[in-house]
Scaffold this motif. Structure first.
Motif, PDB file in Angstrom:
ATOM      1  N   GLU A   1       0.814  -1.216   0.000  1.00 61.73           N
ATOM      2  CA  GLU A   1       0.000   0.000   0.000  1.00 61.73           C
ATOM      3  C   GLU A   1       0.850   1.270   0.000  1.00 61.73           C
ATOM      4  N   ILE A   2       2.146   1.112   0.284  1.00 63.97           N
ATOM      5  CA  ILE A   2       3.013   2.298   0.324  1.00 63.97           C
ATOM      6  C   ILE A   2       3.091   2.886  -1.086  1.00 63.97           C
ATOM      7  N   PRO A   3       2.611   4.110  -1.265  1.00 61.76           N
ATOM      8  CA  PRO A   3       2.515   4.624  -2.644  1.00 61.76           C
ATOM      9  C   PRO A   3       3.863   4.778  -3.330  1.00 61.76           C
ATOM     10  N   GLU A   4       4.885   5.135  -2.564  1.00 57.87           N
ATOM     11  CA  GLU A   4       6.194   5.354  -3.187  1.00 57.87           C
ATOM     12  C   GLU A   4       6.773   4.064  -3.745  1.00 57.87           C
ATOM     13  N   LEU A   5       6.410   2.951  -3.124  1.00 60.37           N
ATOM     14  CA  LEU A   5       6.936   1.660  -3.565  1.00 60.37           C
ATOM     15  C   LEU A   5       6.490   1.351  -4.990  1.00 60.37           C
ATOM     16  N   GLN A   6       5.296   1.835  -5.318  1.00 61.24           N
ATOM     17  CA  GLN A   6       4.754   1.547  -6.641  1.00 61.24           C
ATOM     18  C   GLN A   6       5.531   2.243  -7.755  1.00 61.24           C
ATOM     19  N   LYS A   7       6.315   3.254  -7.354  1.00 58.84           N
ATOM     20  CA  LYS A   7       7.074   3.977  -8.370  1.00 58.84           C
ATOM     21  C   LYS A   7       8.456   3.389  -8.603  1.00 58.84           C
ATOM     22  N   SER A   8       8.776   2.344  -7.871  1.00 58.69           N
ATOM     23  CA  SER A   8      10.089   1.720  -8.033  1.00 58.69           C
ATOM     24  C   SER A   8      10.165   1.020  -9.384  1.00 58.69           C
ATOM     25  N   TYR A   9      11.362   0.958  -9.893  1.00 59.58           N
ATOM     26  CA  TYR A   9      11.527   0.391 -11.231  1.00 59.58           C
ATOM     27  C   TYR A   9      11.628  -1.138 -11.212  1.00 59.58           C
TER      28      TYR A   9
ATOM     29  N   PRO B   1       5.670  -4.091 -13.281  1.00 59.88           N
ATOM     30  CA  PRO B   1       7.014  -3.487 -13.303  1.00 59.88           C
ATOM     31  C   PRO B   1       7.698  -3.628 -14.650  1.00 59.88           C
ATOM     32  N   TYR B   2       8.636  -2.747 -14.845  1.00 60.56           N
ATOM     33  CA  TYR B   2       9.431  -2.792 -16.078  1.00 60.56           C
ATOM     34  C   TYR B   2      10.293  -4.050 -16.069  1.00 60.56           C
ATOM     35  N   SER B   3      10.904  -4.314 -14.923  1.00 62.43           N
ATOM     36  CA  SER B   3      11.652  -5.564 -14.797  1.00 62.43           C
ATOM     37  C   SER B   3      11.296  -6.229 -13.474  1.00 62.43           C
ATOM     38  N   PHE B   4      11.226  -7.518 -13.494  1.00 61.56           N
ATOM     39  CA  PHE B   4      10.738  -8.270 -12.338  1.00 61.56           C
ATOM     40  C   PHE B   4      11.697  -9.425 -12.080  1.00 61.56           C
ATOM     41  N   ASP B   5      12.260  -9.422 -10.887  1.00 64.95           N
ATOM     42  CA  ASP B   5      13.309 -10.386 -10.562  1.00 64.95           C
ATOM     43  C   ASP B   5      12.833 -11.206  -9.356  1.00 64.95           C
ATOM     44  N   VAL B   6      12.572 -12.473  -9.552  1.00 65.04           N
ATOM     45  CA  VAL B   6      11.962 -13.272  -8.480  1.00 65.04           C
ATOM     46  C   VAL B   6      12.799 -14.506  -8.166  1.00 65.04           C
ATOM     47  N   TYR B   7      13.033 -14.702  -6.892  1.00 68.13           N
ATOM     48  CA  TYR B   7      13.676 -15.940  -6.429  1.00 68.13           C
ATOM     49  C   TYR B   7      12.571 -16.876  -5.946  1.00 68.13           C
ATOM     50  N   MET B   8      12.494 -18.039  -6.541  1.00 72.38           N
ATOM     51  CA  MET B   8      11.430 -18.971  -6.171  1.00 72.38           C
ATOM     52  C   MET B   8      11.978 -20.195  -5.446  1.00 72.38           C
ATOM     53  N   HIS B   9      13.121 -20.003  -4.833  1.00 70.94           N
ATOM     54  CA  HIS B   9      13.768 -21.133  -4.173  1.00 70.94           C
ATOM     55  C   HIS B   9      12.881 -21.751  -3.097  1.00 70.94           C
ATOM     56  N   LYS B  10      12.213 -20.870  -2.331  1.00 69.01           N
ATOM     57  CA  LYS B  10      11.368 -21.362  -1.236  1.00 69.01           C
ATOM     58  C   LYS B  10      10.218 -22.208  -1.772  1.00 69.01           C
ATOM     59  N   THR B  11       9.690 -21.780  -2.924  1.00 66.76           N
ATOM     60  CA  THR B  11       8.595 -22.530  -3.531  1.00 66.76           C
ATOM     61  C   THR B  11       9.116 -23.869  -4.049  1.00 66.76           C
ATOM     62  N   ALA B  12      10.292 -23.808  -4.668  1.00 68.21           N
ATOM     63  CA  ALA B  12      10.854 -25.022  -5.258  1.00 68.21           C
ATOM     64  C   ALA B  12      11.163 -26.077  -4.200  1.00 68.21           C
ATOM     65  N   MET B  13      11.536 -25.611  -3.022  1.00 66.88           N
ATOM     66  CA  MET B  13      11.914 -26.538  -1.945  1.00 66.88           C
ATOM     67  C   MET B  13      10.799 -27.530  -1.616  1.00 66.88           C
ATOM     68  N   LYS B  14       9.557 -27.071  -1.835  1.00 68.23           N
ATOM     69  CA  LYS B  14       8.417 -27.918  -1.481  1.00 68.23           C
ATOM     70  C   LYS B  14       8.325 -29.159  -2.372  1.00 68.23           C
ATOM     71  N   TYR B  15       9.001 -29.078  -3.519  1.00 68.36           N
ATOM     72  CA  TYR B  15       8.853 -30.177  -4.493  1.00 68.36           C
ATOM     73  C   TYR B  15      10.173 -30.872  -4.807  1.00 68.36           C
ATOM     74  N   ILE B  16      11.222 -30.512  -4.082  1.00 68.08           N
ATOM     75  CA  ILE B  16      12.528 -31.133  -4.348  1.00 68.08           C
ATOM     76  C   ILE B  16      12.799 -32.201  -3.288  1.00 68.08           C
ATOM     77  N   TRP B  17      13.173 -33.362  -3.755  1.00 64.09           N
ATOM     78  CA  TRP B  17      13.552 -34.451  -2.871  1.00 64.09           C
ATOM     79  C   TRP B  17      14.825 -34.074  -2.106  1.00 64.09           C
ATOM     80  N   PRO B  18      14.977 -34.299  -0.825  1.00 59.36           N
ATOM     81  CA  PRO B  18      14.076 -34.987   0.103  1.00 59.36           C
ATOM     82  C   PRO B  18      13.160 -34.023   0.875  1.00 59.36           C
ATOM     83  N   PHE B  19      13.282 -32.695   0.571  1.00 57.22           N
ATOM     84  CA  PHE B  19      12.478 -31.711   1.324  1.00 57.22           C
ATOM     85  C   PHE B  19      10.968 -31.876   1.055  1.00 57.22           C
ATOM     86  N   SER B  20      10.668 -32.453  -0.114  1.00 61.96           N
ATOM     87  CA  SER B  20       9.261 -32.625  -0.471  1.00 61.96           C
ATOM     88  C   SER B  20       8.546 -33.529   0.541  1.00 61.96           C
ATOM     89  N   LEU B  21       9.328 -34.404   1.179  1.00 63.27           N
ATOM     90  CA  LEU B  21       8.729 -35.288   2.191  1.00 63.27           C
ATOM     91  C   LEU B  21       8.047 -34.485   3.298  1.00 63.27           C
TER      92      LEU B  21
END
Lengths: 201, 457
Positions: free
Chosen positions: B241-249, B270-290
Motif C-alpha cells: 500500500e506504500i505509494p512510493e513503492l509503486q514507483k520503483s523500477y 514493473p518494467y523488470s521483475f526479478d523473483v527468487y522462487m527457491h522457497k517454492t521449489a523446496m516444497k517439491y525437491i527431494w528430500p524436502f518434499s517429504l
C-alpha cells in the motif's frame, strides 16, 4: 612523428586577427580593485547580467570607475575571482530543482578553500549573492564534509548549535523581553503555589 | 545532576528514532549482575599488594590516570551554521551523507525539523525476510555474521542506499515456543562507519517494526526510488500500500507461493521483475518434499504442485518486458511455445527478454524443438554454486557447464532476429536488439530504467 622533429613554421603574428580580451574592473567594499576577464565573469550569473546591462566597451572599462560590489570584502572577492579565472569557460551546471548530484571538490578548489571557517562562511555568502552555482556547490560540500564522522555533541560544538534546553531558555528570555507583564504573572503564580494556594484565580 | 535526554547520545543516535520521529526507542539497560566478579576481586587483591610495595613495583596508578586525563583536546574550528539562510543550509544538508544528517538532526529540535523536511535520493530499498532471501544481506558481511549465525530466530532486514552510504537495519525476533511470542524486538543497526549497534524496542514484533520502519524510510526518500526489493511471506498488503513503492523500477521478490508472484506483478506491472522462487521449489525437491507431503497430505501436495506449475507457466502469458525467474517451475514446453509465438509475431513489441532457471534439468533439444533457429556458438564455464563456509571439508571440483547460443528468426519480419542462450538449467530469450550481456560464468548484466543491474544464474 615526435614533437621535436616536427617542422617549424614561421607565423606572422600580425597577420592573425587577435581578439582583444576585455578585463572588467570591480571594487570590493573595502576599496580593493580587481581586474577580471570577460570569460571568467560568465561563471557568475549576477555579474554577467550586470555587465551585459551596462554595455561597456573596452574603452569604457578603462575610463569609467570600477564596478562596486558593496556586500563583499576584498579578501573574499579575491577568492571568488581566483576561482572564476581558474574555471572560466567551463559549463555551468543547470539547477533543475532536483536533489543535487554527487559533488566532488577538485584539487584546485580544495587548495583555494583551505581557509578558516569565517572566510569560508563569507565565501558561501558571496557565491550565493553572485550566483556562482559550481562555487556554491563545492563550498557547501566543504561544510557538509565537516560533519562527517562527528557525533551530535561534536556537531553542536562545530556548528555552534544550541541544545534544546538552551534554545528553550533563549525563547523564554525573548518572550519575557517582549512582554514584561508575563514575567510578573508567572512570578505571582509561583509564589501562590509555594504558599499552597490551589487556585490561581 | 541527571542527564537530560539530549545528553544521552544513544537516545538520539538511532536512525529509527530519527526516521520515526515519534517512535520511542528504549535503550537496553544492563542486566543486574548477581554473580561474583572474580576478576575484579583479583584486581583488588593485586592492588592491595601493590600498596605495600609501591617503591618496588613501578609508579602508583593515580599518576597514570592524571597523564591520560590531561590529553589536550584538539581545537575545533567553529562554523556559524545558524547564520546561514535556509536555502544555503538546505544545499549543505543535501550534500551530507545520511549518517551526518541523522547526527545533525539529533543535535536539537530545530535541526531535527529542518533535516526531516529534506528527502534523500534512494538507489535501492529492501524489506526482506531473511528466511527467504539473504542475497542482499551479503552486501554487509559484518551484519550477516552477527545476525545470521544464530538459529531459532526470525530476522527482517531493511536497508536503503542513498547516493553515498547504505543504512542497514536488521530486526530480530526471538522465537520462544514455550513462552509465547517475544514482546520485544532486537534491532541491529549497521552504521556507514561499519559499526553494529543494538537496541531493543519493547511491545512490538519484528515484522510489524520492519513494516513501520519501511513506511518511515519511504516517507523520507525522494519519490523516484530507483529499485525496491520485497521478500516476505504471502502478499503483505501493508507494504504494497506504500505509494512510493509503486514507483520503483525493479521489484525483486521472493515468495512462498506462485499466486503472490502473480498478484505482485499485476499490481505493479514493473518494467523488470526479478523473483527468487527457491522457497517454492523446496516444497517439491527431494528430500524436502517429504516434509511438504507430511504437512499437506499427498493428495493436496500433488494438487498444489500441479497448480504451481500451471501458474508458473502462466507468467509467460503476461505482457512482459524483463522477467527473471530463479528456480522456477516453468516447463521447457512453455518456453518453446513462447519462442514459437514470438517468431510468429504473437508477442508484444514491448517485450525485452526473460531469463528463467528451473529446478529440473533442461534439454537443449526440447527448448529448440521445431524453432527457426541458427546455431551461433558455445562456451564452457563453471557451474554456479554457493561457496561453502567451512574450510575443513574438501571442496569438490566445480563442474563445467555448456552455454550455447542460437539466433531465432522471426517469420513475420526477416530482419528481426532474437537471441537464445541455454546454460545448465537456465534459458534466456531476448527480443531483437534487447539481449543483455551474459558471460560464461552465468552472470547477466543488463540495463533497465534504474541503471545497470546484475543477476547470477
Amino acid at each position: 612523428m615526435s614533437v621535436e622533429n616536427a617542422p617549424v613554421v614561421d607565423v606572422d603574428e600580425a597577420a592573425i586577427p587577435v581578439e582583444k580580451k576585455m578585463y572588467y574592473r570591480f571594487e570590493s567594499n573595502d576599496k580593493k580593485e580587481f581586474r577580471v576577464s570577460e570569460l571568467a565573469i560568465q561563471q557568475s550569473e549576477t555579474l554577467n547580467r550586470l555587465v551585459e546591462a551596462m554595455g561597456y566597451t573596452s574603452e569604457d572599462v578603462e575610463n569609467k570607475p570600477a564596478i562596486a560590489i558593496e556586500n563583499i570584502d576584498g579578501k573574499t572577492l579575491k577568492l571568488v575571482f581566483q576561482w572564476c579565472e581558474h574555471h572560466k569557460g567551463e559549463a555551468i551546471p543547470v539547477d533543475d530543482g532536483s536533489v543535487p548530484k554527487i559533488v566532488e571538490i577538485p584539487e584546485f578548489d580544495a587548495k583555494l578553500m583551505d581557509i578558516d571557517n569565517g572566510l569560508l562562511f563569507k565565501l558561501i555568502w558571496a557565491a550565493d549573492y553572485l550566483n556562482i552555482v559550481q562555487l556554491l556547490n563545492v563550498s557547501c560540500k566543504k561544510v557538509a564534509n565537516m560533519a562527517q564522522g562527528k557525533t551530535p555533541a561534536q556537531l553542536r560544538r562545530v556548528y555552534l548549535l544550541p541544545s534544546d534546553e538552551e534554545d528553550e531558555a533563549a525563547k523564554r528570555a525573548a518572550q519575557e523581553a517582549q512582554d514584561p507583564r508575563a514575567r510578573e504573572v508567572e512570578e505571582e503564580f509561583e509564589e501562590r503555589k509555594r504558599q499552597g494556594g490551589n487556585s490561581f484565580f | 545532576m541527571s542527564l537530560s535526554k539530549q545528553e544521552r547520545p544513544e537516545d538520539r543516535l538511532s536512525a529509527l528514532n530519527f526516521l520515526g520521529g515519534h517512535l520511542k526507542i528504549a535503550v537496553s539497560k544492563p542486566r543486574p549482575q548477581f554473580r561474583f566478579n572474580f576478576s575484579k576481586r583479583k584486581m583488588d587483591f593485586g592492588l592491595n599488594v601493590k600498596q605495600f610495595f609501591t617503591s618496588r613495583i613501578g609508579k602508583p596508578k593515580e599518576e597514570k590516570i592524571v597523564e591520560e586525563f590531561f590529553v589536550e583536546e584538539e581545537e575545533e574550528e567553529k562554523f556559524q551554521w545558524l547564520e546561514l539562510p535556509d536555502n544555503l543550509r538546505e544545499i549543505i544538508v543535501h550534500q551530507m551523507p545520511l549518517q551526518s544528517r541523522i547526527n545533525l538532526a539529533a543535535t536539537s529540535k530545530g535541526e531535527r525539523e529542518f533535516v526531516k523536511q529534506m528527502k534523500v535520493e534512494c538507489k535501492l530499498f529492501a524489506i526482506e525476510d531473511l528466511g527467504r532471501r539473504t542475497t542482499n544481506l551479503l552486501r554487509y558481511p559484518d551484519l550477516h555474521w552477527k545476525v545470521f549465525a544464530r538459529s531459532g530466530k526470525r530476522f527482517f532486514l531493511n536497508f536503503m542506499c542513498d547516493w553515498q552510504h547504505d543504512i542497514a537495519v536488521c530486526f530480530c525476533e526471538e522465537r520462544r515456543p514455550f513462552y509465547g511470542v517475544c514482546p520485544s524486538t532486537k534491532v541491529y543497526w549497521l552504521t556507514p562507519a561499519g559499526n553494529i549497534k543494538k537496541t531493543i524496542i519493547p511491545n512490538i514484533n519484528a515484522y510489524d517494526l520492519a513494516v513501520v520502519t519501511a513506511r518511515h524510510f519511504f516517507s523520507m526518500i525522494t519519490e523516484d526510488c530507483k529499485r525496491a526489493s520485497v521478500a516476505l511471506s504471502g502478499w503483505p498488503e501493508e507494504i504494497f500500500e506504500i505509494p512510493e513503492l509503486q514507483k520503483s523500477y525493479v521489484i525483486g521478490s521472493s515468495y512462498d507461493d506462485v499466486e503472490s508472484i502473480h498478484k505482485t506483478y499485476d499490481f505493479f506491472e514493473p518494467y523488470s521483475f526479478d523473483v527468487y522462487m527457491h522457497k517454492t521449489a523446496m516444497k517439491y525437491i527431494w528430500p524436502f518434499s517429504l516434509l511438504s507431503v507430511a504437512r499437506y497430505g499427498l493428495r493436496d501436495w500433488m494438487v498444489m504442485r500441479r497448480n504451481d506449475r500451471i501458474l508458473c507457466d502462466a507468467m509467460l502469458d503476461k505482457d512482459l518486458r524483463i522477467l527473471i525467474l530463479h528456480d522456477s517451475f516453468v516447463s521447457v514446453d512453455k518456453m518453446n511455445q513462447f519462442i514459437d509465438k514470438w517468431s510468429n509475431g504473437g508477442v508484444s513489441d514491448k517485450f525485452c527478454w526473460w531469463a528463467i532457471s528451473t529446478h529440473c534439468h533442461v534439454e537443449v533439444e526440447e527448448v529448440i524443438d521445431q524453432l527457426p533457429i541458427t546455431y551461433v556458438g558455445e562456451k564452457y564455464g563453471p557451474k554456479y554454486t554457493v561457496p561453502k563456509e567451512s574450510k575443513s571439508k574438501k571442496q569438490k571440483p566445480i563442474p563445467l557447464v555448456r552455454m550455447v547460443k542460437y539466433k531465432v528468426q522471426s517469420l513475420v519480419n526477416r530482419e528481426t532476429i532474437g537471441t537464445l542462450y541455454i546454460r545448465d538449467k537456465m534459458v534466456l530469450f531476448a527480443n531483437a536488439g534487447q539481449c543483455p550481456k551474459i558471460d560464461e560464468f552465468g552472470l547477466i548484466t543488463y540495463t533497465s530504467r534504474s541503471g545497470v543491474n546484475e543477476t547470477q544464474f
